[in-house]
Design an enzyme around this catalytic site. Structure first.
Site, short mmCIF file in Angstrom:
data_model
loop_
_atom_site.label_atom_id
_atom_site.label_comp_id
_atom_site.label_asym_id
_atom_site.label_seq_id
_atom_site.Cartn_x
_atom_site.Cartn_y
_atom_site.Cartn_z
N ASP A 94 -25.48 22.32 -24.32
CA ASP A 94 -26.04 23.05 -23.18
C ASP A 94 -27.15 24.01 -23.59
O ASP A 94 -28.23 24.03 -23.01
CB ASP A 94 -24.96 23.88 -22.47
CG ASP A 94 -24.19 23.06 -21.43
OD1 ASP A 94 -24.72 22.03 -20.98
OD2 ASP A 94 -23.06 23.46 -21.09
N HIS A 142 0.83 -1.21 0.00
CA HIS A 142 0.00 0.00 0.00
C HIS A 142 0.86 1.25 0.00
O HIS A 142 1.82 1.34 0.77
CB HIS A 142 -0.91 0.03 1.24
CG HIS A 142 -1.87 -1.12 1.29
ND1 HIS A 142 -1.48 -2.38 1.68
CD2 HIS A 142 -3.20 -1.19 1.00
CE1 HIS A 142 -2.54 -3.19 1.62
NE2 HIS A 142 -3.59 -2.49 1.21
N LYS A 202 -15.18 23.49 -19.35
CA LYS A 202 -15.84 23.56 -20.66
C LYS A 202 -15.05 24.37 -21.69
O LYS A 202 -15.05 24.04 -22.87
CB LYS A 202 -17.25 24.14 -20.51
CG LYS A 202 -18.18 23.23 -19.74
CD LYS A 202 -19.59 23.78 -19.69
CE LYS A 202 -20.48 22.87 -18.87
NZ LYS A 202 -21.88 23.23 -18.96
N LYS A 246 -1.22 -7.87 -4.89
CA LYS A 246 -2.13 -6.75 -4.61
C LYS A 246 -1.31 -5.47 -4.43
O LYS A 246 -0.39 -5.43 -3.59
CB LYS A 246 -2.96 -6.99 -3.36
CG LYS A 246 -3.89 -5.79 -3.05
CD LYS A 246 -4.64 -5.96 -1.74
CE LYS A 246 -5.42 -4.69 -1.43
NZ LYS A 246 -6.00 -4.69 -0.08
#
Length: 538
Positions: free
Chosen positions: A361, A152, A323, A179
């Protein structure tokens, strides 16, 4: 490749080879299992949670022994292994690897060995002690039990080369299953973990923790991960960013994700509030379209597109604040979107990977506003827009503001832009041929009655639901008030506008209208409009 470069993910065919092809039993298109982390302070509670995990649809359970307040290995492990309705994975995570166990190592590893002897299906051992553990059980490991060796990293995600070396090291430590769990500081980090997953020669569990890493927990089903983790309840997680089992199965249609599933998503920051995944995933499933739609928390949109450059990542919705920047990332832009200066829909062409930008939009919002006005006027056979000649005040000069200003101007309205920064308002007003004021002056701006107000900012959006861009007394000068925010559906602005006698139009109407067009661009199929409205009005 170093940690900052671009990643072109393996093609779907490569992923298929790694997974071993085909579906598993009926509709299931991947063998990736859903594992429920079971964390409780008593064995009795764990048994209750294990039954719940089975009923919710988990394939196996990770029993976190380090969460128990008191633990008697001989008795408790016997109970847990015999009474679990699911295959069991035992983890006894020490504090030095992000767990809760603070005792001595000998007792901890003894307990894991005992779980193995009593019938555990999997044991999770940390890389740091894996050799020691495997040496101690040499020749005495039950055939059915597999050892997961885990590593981890709670700070970052290493480069592909470093991750590859880590996987090799874990394998060499005697892992049956590898893992790795890393942490995303940027969504681009996930691509490196996908690359490791898809090329792994051994069974691999590879997760990227945190909200930016969510796609690793869902798309591991596409790229050949051994399992993913799903929680019983929202917020009760054993690692940051885990979705619920319910979301994996019902929201993301996890069992239907296969190597050839196309990935779509909403790019934004923040983005977790968006209902788009609910809408599109249910619609995809209803028409049998092989796609999955994700929340994509993106910091740097140019880096995102450069990193996830495979045609597997096929289409995107785009929201605040990306955007305008998204337009610059496109190879081609629809003329209307170019005029607006912002895109909210991007399609990746499958033949060459080029990005095409559109703006849906303004269609959804302007149509909803027109319908609201027409409903009040009740005029039949009128071809001129009810917006013609109206004073149309747009709050915000970002992508959505540009779209609304452009759309209103096209319909013959007189446009005024109100923005926190006057200079930005003036810039947009000059482009569309309107006027500009600062947001601070809006409360005292009422040159005439019957104006239209459209809020395109995030003011009033969850969690800041008490905020509003306009003081209530000013709202009496408007005949209609529209709010692009749709979480909550009725914002403070809309509530106070209705109390002031204005027609109100929710952002939900804009959302549904623009979603029709996006769905059709994504899939090439007609939008299931009734289903869209039903989902969004739940």
């Amino acid at each position: 490749m170093d940690s900052g470069g671009s990643v072109l993910l393996a093609s779907s065919s490569t992923a298929a080879e790694q997974i071993g092809g085909g579906g598993v039993g009926g509709m299931r298109k991947n063998p990736t299992m859903i594992c429920a982390p079971i964390m409780a302070d008593s064995v009795d509670k764990m048994i209750v949670y294990l039954d719940k995990a089975k009923a919710t649809g988990a394939d196996l359970a990770e029993i976190r022994l380090d969460s128990l307040k008191s633990f008697n290995p001989d008795e408790d492990l016997q109970i847990l292994t015999t009474r679990s309705p699911l295959p069991t994975l035992f983890t006894y995570r020490p504090i030095w690897e992000g767990g809760q166990y603070e005792g001595d190592e000998t007792s901890r590893l003894d307990a894991l060995r005992l779980a193995m002897e009593l019938g555990a299906d999997y044991i999770d051992v940390e890389l740091q002690v894996a050799r020691q553990f495997n040496d101690s059980i040499r020749g005495r490991k039950p055939a059915k039990c597999k050892v997961i060796v885990s590593s981890h990293n709670y700070q970052s995600t290493a480069s592909v080369e470093e991750l590859g070396n880590l996987v090799a090291k874990i394998q060499a430590a005697g892992a049956d299953i590898v893992k790795i769990a890393t942490t995303a500081s940027d969504i681009a980090d996930v691509a490196r973990v996908f690359q490791i997953t898809v090329h792994s020669q051994v069974p691999i569990i590879a997760m990227v923790m945190g909200e930016r890493g969510l796609i690793s927990r869902v798309l591991c089903a596409k790229f050949g991960g051994y399992l993913t983790f799903g929680t019983l309840e929202s917020g009760i997680v054993s690692a940051p960013g885990q979705p619920t089992i319910k979301d994996l199965l019902d929201l993301y249609n996890f069992r239907l994700i296969g190597p050839d599933t196309k990935v779509y998503g909403i790019i934004g920051k923040p983005v977790g509030h968006s209902k788009s995944p609910t809408l599109y995933n249910e619609a995809f499933k209803s028409v049998g379209f092989n796609g999955v739609y994700m929340h994509l928390l993106v910091d740097d949109i140019a880096n995102f597109f450069q990193t996830f450059s495979s045609t597997d990542f096929a289409g995107f919705s785009c929201t605040i604040p990306h955007k305008e920047a998204a337009l610059k990332c496109c190879d081609e832009v629809d003329p209307v979107a170019k005029s607006i200066g912002a895109v909210n829909c991007i399609i990746r062409r499958q033949s060459d990977g080029k990005l095409f930008g559109y703006n849906t939009d303004y269609v959804g919002a302007i149509s909803a506003i027109e319908e609201g006005l027409q409903g009040s006027q009740n005029k039949i056979g009128v071809t001129v827009s009810p917006l013609a000649g109206k004073l149309f005040v747009v709050i915000g000069a970002g992508g959505a503001g540009k779209a609304l200003a452009y759309g209103a101007k096209e319909k013959g309205a007189r446009v005024v832009i109100a923005n926190r920064t006057y200079e930005r308002a003036k810039e947009l007003a000059d482009i569309v041929g309107g006027d500009a004021i600062s947001l601070a002056d809006l409360d005292n701006f009422h040159p005439e009655d019957g104006m239209i107000l459209a809020n395109t900012t995030s003011i009033g959006m969850q969690p800041k639901v008490d905020e509003t861009p306009v003081a209530k007394p000013a709202l009496r000068y408007y005949s209609l008030v529209f709010d692009a925010v749709y979480t909550p559906k009725v914002t403070r602005l809309l509530r106070e506008a209705e109390e002031s006698g204005a027609i109100t139009v929710s952002g939900l109407e804009m959302f549904i209208g623009q979603a029709y067009e996006q769905f059709e661009r994504f899939t090439g199929l007609p939008a299931p409009k009734e289903l869209f409205r039903k989902i969004m009005c739940k």
